[in-house]
Scaffold this motif. Structure first.
Motif, short mmCIF file in Angstrom:
data_model
loop_
_atom_site.label_atom_id
_atom_site.label_comp_id
_atom_site.label_asym_id
_atom_site.label_seq_id
_atom_site.Cartn_x
_atom_site.Cartn_y
_atom_site.Cartn_z
N THR A 239 -55.12 38.34 93.04
CA THR A 239 -56.15 37.71 92.21
C THR A 239 -56.47 38.57 91.01
OG1 THR A 239 -57.12 36.59 94.12
CG2 THR A 239 -58.53 36.83 92.18
N GLU B 271 -61.67 40.86 96.22
CA GLU B 271 -60.64 39.88 95.90
C GLU B 271 -59.26 40.37 96.37
OE1 GLU B 271 -61.77 37.16 94.74
OE2 GLU B 271 -63.75 37.81 94.06
N GLY C 69 -59.11 31.71 90.46
CA GLY C 69 -58.17 30.76 91.05
C GLY C 69 -57.44 29.94 90.01
N ARG C 70 -56.49 29.14 90.48
CA ARG C 70 -55.64 28.37 89.56
C ARG C 70 -56.40 27.24 88.87
NH1 ARG C 70 -51.63 25.56 94.05
NH2 ARG C 70 -53.23 24.39 95.19
#
Length: 243
Positions: free
Chosen positions: A65, A61, A29-30
């Motif tokens: 991603t 995922e 994730g970010r």
């Protein structure tokens, strides 16, 4: 506080912990990406100390991603020289108390689909399916086995080999080219150990797991990273502590 970027720092429990290898767990994730890049840009991650970044692939995922994680790996390795390893949960066969069983393990994977490269990652739910076949139950809020077995346990195994100064993960499992653990054998062992499910039900449950490779061949760290790996490994002594 780091002079290059005064807004980023690491607070250590003990001063001596600053000399131990640092591990960043990348979720895909970010937020975890920002953490990794901020630490790298501030000079707080050092390949020479044995620092590394880990991404546990669940095989479930979003395609985006995987693309994002691959780009982060490429940039963190090329721009900052930080090893960034992808790994997956798997099971292998081993002998235990006079019988063969399936045991938890892991494999390093490259940031390309397994359909394109035999060392690539799985993305069609295979890892999750193997976990369900191994334990016979779904993860839930009271038993977070997805986190424990797909991420924590294999990362602990990986770090034990990384910090042990090895050239890479050693061969795991027996050395025969046959599968000794069959659904029938597993069901019989299950009943001997007091299992309550019908044998036919248990055999279906373990069918996927027992069809997987019986071993994981030895792997080399250098085959799964584009950076020149540090020579720190093996430097830690038994007296060193992270707690």
């Amino acid at each position: 506080m780091n002079s290059a970027n005064p807004s980023v720092s690491i607070r250590y429990w003990r001063p001596e912990h600053s000399t131990l290898p640092h591990v960043v767990k990348f979720s895909g994730g970010r937020s975890s990406a920002m953490l990794a890049f901020k630490l790298a840009e501030a000079g707080l991650l050092k390949a020479s100390r044995g620092d590394l970044i880990l991404f546990a692939n669940t095989s479930a995922e979003h395609p985006g991603t995987y693309s994002f994680a691959a780009e982060c790996k490429r940039r963190l390795e090329r721009q900052f020289g930080l090893p960034f390893f992808w790994f997956e949960f798997c099971t292998i066969e081993t002998a235990s108390r006079g019988a063969y069983i399936r045991k938890l393990s892991y494999r390093l994977v490259k940031p390309v689909p397994i359909e394109e490269n035999q060392d690539g990652y799985r993305s069609r739910g295979e890892v999750f399916e193997e976990l369900l076949s191994y334990q016979g139950m779904l993860p839930n809020p009271h038993s977070r086995t997805c986190t424990a077995k797909l991420k924590l346990y294999p990362s602990h195994q990986l770090l034990a080999e990384w910090l042990g100064g090895t050239e890479g993960p050693a061969h795991a499992g027996h050395h025969a080219d046959v599968r000794y653990v069959t659904p029938k054998q597993a069901a019989e062992r299950y009943q001997r150990n007091g299992g309550k499910s019908p044998k036919s039900t248990y055999r279906r449950r373990v069918e996927y797991m027992t069809a997987q490779p019986p071993s994981r061949k030895s792997q080399s760290w250098s085959d799964f990273s584009d950076v020149e790996l540090p020579r720190f490994r093996g430097r830690l002594s038994i007296g060193d502590s992270c707690g």
